[in-house]
Design a protein around this motif. Sequence first.
Motif, mmCIF file in Angstrom:
data_model
loop_
_atom_site.group_PDB
_atom_site.id
_atom_site.type_symbol
_atom_site.label_atom_id
_atom_site.label_comp_id
_atom_site.label_asym_id
_atom_site.label_seq_id
_atom_site.Cartn_x
_atom_site.Cartn_y
_atom_site.Cartn_z
ATOM 1 N N ASN A 22 0.763 -1.295 -0.022
ATOM 2 C CA ASN A 22 -0.018 0.151 -0.420
ATOM 3 C C ASN A 22 0.630 1.419 -0.012
ATOM 4 O O ASN A 22 1.888 1.154 0.930
ATOM 5 C CB ASN A 22 -0.666 -0.179 1.372
ATOM 6 C CG ASN A 22 -1.285 -1.042 1.199
ATOM 7 O OD1 ASN A 22 -2.830 -0.900 0.296
ATOM 8 N ND2 ASN A 22 -1.973 -2.015 1.766
ATOM 9 N N CYS A 23 0.592 2.115 -0.248
ATOM 10 C CA CYS A 23 1.121 3.761 -1.066
ATOM 11 C C CYS A 23 -0.441 4.659 -0.822
ATOM 12 O O CYS A 23 -1.202 4.781 -1.232
ATOM 13 C CB CYS A 23 1.835 3.754 -2.199
ATOM 14 S SG CYS A 23 2.501 5.233 -2.440
ATOM 15 N N SER A 74 -2.280 1.218 -4.486
ATOM 16 C CA SER A 74 -1.756 -0.198 -3.732
ATOM 17 C C SER A 74 -1.494 -1.367 -4.647
ATOM 18 O O SER A 74 -1.564 -1.260 -6.345
ATOM 19 C CB SER A 74 -3.191 -1.032 -3.476
ATOM 20 O OG SER A 74 -3.817 -1.845 -4.168
ATOM 21 N N LEU A 75 0.143 -1.975 -4.848
ATOM 22 C CA LEU A 75 -0.174 -3.010 -6.065
ATOM 23 C C LEU A 75 0.245 -4.216 -5.032
ATOM 24 O O LEU A 75 0.223 -4.360 -3.818
ATOM 25 C CB LEU A 75 1.710 -2.484 -6.170
ATOM 26 C CG LEU A 75 2.703 -3.449 -7.348
ATOM 27 C CD1 LEU A 75 2.036 -3.114 -8.392
ATOM 28 C CD2 LEU A 75 4.185 -3.296 -6.215
ATOM 29 N N GLN A 76 -0.921 -4.694 -6.505
ATOM 30 C CA GLN A 76 -0.898 -6.347 -5.547
ATOM 31 C C GLN A 76 0.040 -7.652 -6.389
ATOM 32 O O GLN A 76 -0.563 -7.173 -7.710
ATOM 33 C CB GLN A 76 -2.758 -6.656 -6.464
ATOM 34 C CG GLN A 76 -4.074 -6.009 -5.159
ATOM 35 C CD GLN A 76 -4.585 -6.469 -5.862
ATOM 36 O OE1 GLN A 76 -4.852 -7.674 -6.256
ATOM 37 N NE2 GLN A 76 -5.576 -5.682 -5.181
ATOM 38 N N CYS A 90 6.655 3.295 -4.387
ATOM 39 C CA CYS A 90 5.275 3.894 -5.332
ATOM 40 C C CYS A 90 5.892 5.584 -5.528
ATOM 41 O O CYS A 90 6.920 6.394 -5.159
ATOM 42 C CB CYS A 90 3.345 4.448 -5.200
ATOM 43 S SG CYS A 90 4.141 5.461 -3.079
ATOM 44 N N ALA A 91 5.139 6.046 -6.260
ATOM 45 C CA ALA A 91 6.048 7.969 -7.258
ATOM 46 C C ALA A 91 4.476 8.054 -7.702
ATOM 47 O O ALA A 91 3.596 7.629 -8.398
ATOM 48 C CB ALA A 91 6.395 7.288 -8.044
ATOM 49 N N GLU A 92 4.278 9.654 -7.298
ATOM 50 C CA GLU A 92 3.481 10.348 -7.896
ATOM 51 C C GLU A 92 4.079 11.176 -8.803
ATOM 52 O O GLU A 92 5.465 12.083 -8.317
ATOM 53 C CB GLU A 92 2.354 10.926 -6.952
ATOM 54 C CG GLU A 92 3.013 11.807 -5.582
ATOM 55 C CD GLU A 92 2.204 12.175 -4.689
ATOM 56 O OE1 GLU A 92 1.051 12.764 -5.210
ATOM 57 O OE2 GLU A 92 2.259 11.728 -3.831
ATOM 58 N N ASN A 93 3.243 12.156 -9.793
ATOM 59 C CA ASN A 93 3.616 13.051 -10.518
ATOM 60 C C ASN A 93 2.520 13.928 -11.016
ATOM 61 O O ASN A 93 1.714 12.977 -11.454
ATOM 62 C CB ASN A 93 4.222 12.008 -11.925
ATOM 63 C CG ASN A 93 4.571 13.412 -12.861
ATOM 64 O OD1 ASN A 93 5.255 14.684 -12.990
ATOM 65 N ND2 ASN A 93 4.065 12.325 -14.119
ATOM 66 N N ILE A 94 2.643 14.954 -11.265
ATOM 67 C CA ILE A 94 1.520 15.926 -12.387
ATOM 68 C C ILE A 94 2.080 15.755 -13.529
ATOM 69 O O ILE A 94 3.207 15.928 -14.258
ATOM 70 C CB ILE A 94 1.621 16.898 -11.430
ATOM 71 C CG1 ILE A 94 0.408 17.121 -10.183
ATOM 72 C CG2 ILE A 94 0.580 17.873 -12.706
ATOM 73 C CD1 ILE A 94 1.559 18.431 -9.594
ATOM 74 N N PHE A 95 1.577 15.043 -14.193
ATOM 75 C CA PHE A 95 1.539 14.624 -16.214
ATOM 76 C C PHE A 95 2.433 15.752 -16.716
ATOM 77 O O PHE A 95 3.066 15.511 -17.429
ATOM 78 C CB PHE A 95 0.446 13.795 -16.729
ATOM 79 C CG PHE A 95 1.194 13.227 -17.558
ATOM 80 C CD1 PHE A 95 1.009 13.972 -18.670
ATOM 81 C CD2 PHE A 95 1.133 12.489 -17.890
ATOM 82 C CE1 PHE A 95 0.871 13.413 -20.807
ATOM 83 C CE2 PHE A 95 1.190 11.298 -19.141
ATOM 84 C CZ PHE A 95 1.654 11.893 -20.137
ATOM 85 N N GLN A 104 7.612 6.420 0.571
ATOM 86 C CA GLN A 104 7.932 5.595 1.202
ATOM 87 C C GLN A 104 8.378 3.848 1.041
ATOM 88 O O GLN A 104 7.293 3.960 0.442
ATOM 89 C CB GLN A 104 7.363 5.635 3.388
ATOM 90 C CG GLN A 104 7.951 4.814 3.924
ATOM 91 C CD GLN A 104 7.521 4.621 5.284
ATOM 92 O OE1 GLN A 104 6.050 4.594 5.300
ATOM 93 N NE2 GLN A 104 7.973 5.093 6.603
ATOM 94 N N GLY A 105 9.526 3.260 0.838
ATOM 95 C CA GLY A 105 9.363 2.674 0.303
ATOM 96 C C GLY A 105 8.804 1.233 1.622
ATOM 97 O O GLY A 105 8.455 1.754 2.501
#
Lengths: 112, 115
Positions: A22-23, A74-76, A90-95, A104-105
């Motif tokens: 989860n993230c 989340s990553l399954q 996880c990483a977030e971005n404004i396209f 956090q890992g």
Amino acid sequence: GESVGLHLPTLSVQEGDNSIINCAYSNSASDYFIWYKQESGKGPQFIIDIRSNMDKRQGQRVTVLLNKTVKHLSLQIAATQPGDSAVYFCAENIFQYGKLTFGQGTILTVHP
Amino acid sequence: EAGVAQSPRYKIIEKRQSVAFWCNPISGHATLYWYQQILGQGPKLLIQFQNNGVVDDSQLPKDRFSAERLKGVDSTLKIQPAKLEDSAVYLCASSLTRLGAGELFFGEGSRLTVL
């Protein structure tokens, strides 16, 4: 959010089990999300991405779920294998800005 | 296809000394990034280049860090003078385009230890 240093969340599973990592992301304006896998001594490796106009995306043995209401990702991983043992980010971005912010890992350990 | 190349893989220096890291991105990738990864944390963006121009260096400590990407291909990251808190892995990444960060391809990193 910022990482909290050495105390990364950990997840231990048995080989063959399904894993869920989860993230929580921080920026409600983020519209593009990526999961990375990082093995010891190596750079992060792309796993799967998702745009904010989707709730779910599937790859080979992996599925990413996005809940924009609570800013959760989340990553399954299906049928987890020992080779899946790594740190997952996880990483977030404004396209349009093309600037990734890593969360956090989580340390995933798969026991044979 | 060759990946992102970085050197050196490891470097140990004393505080106040200087160090330089080199990166060769994947051929044809216009966008190049330098990230700093402190032990136990996710990578933090230091600087982003689009071809040979700087797109974002808002998190680069400019009093001691500098980076350049001459001719829009290779890049170097320099730290002078180094501090103890600069101990980290310095990751170089490249992507085909800037939009969406595309799919970033990372090198194996340069691990810096400052004593």
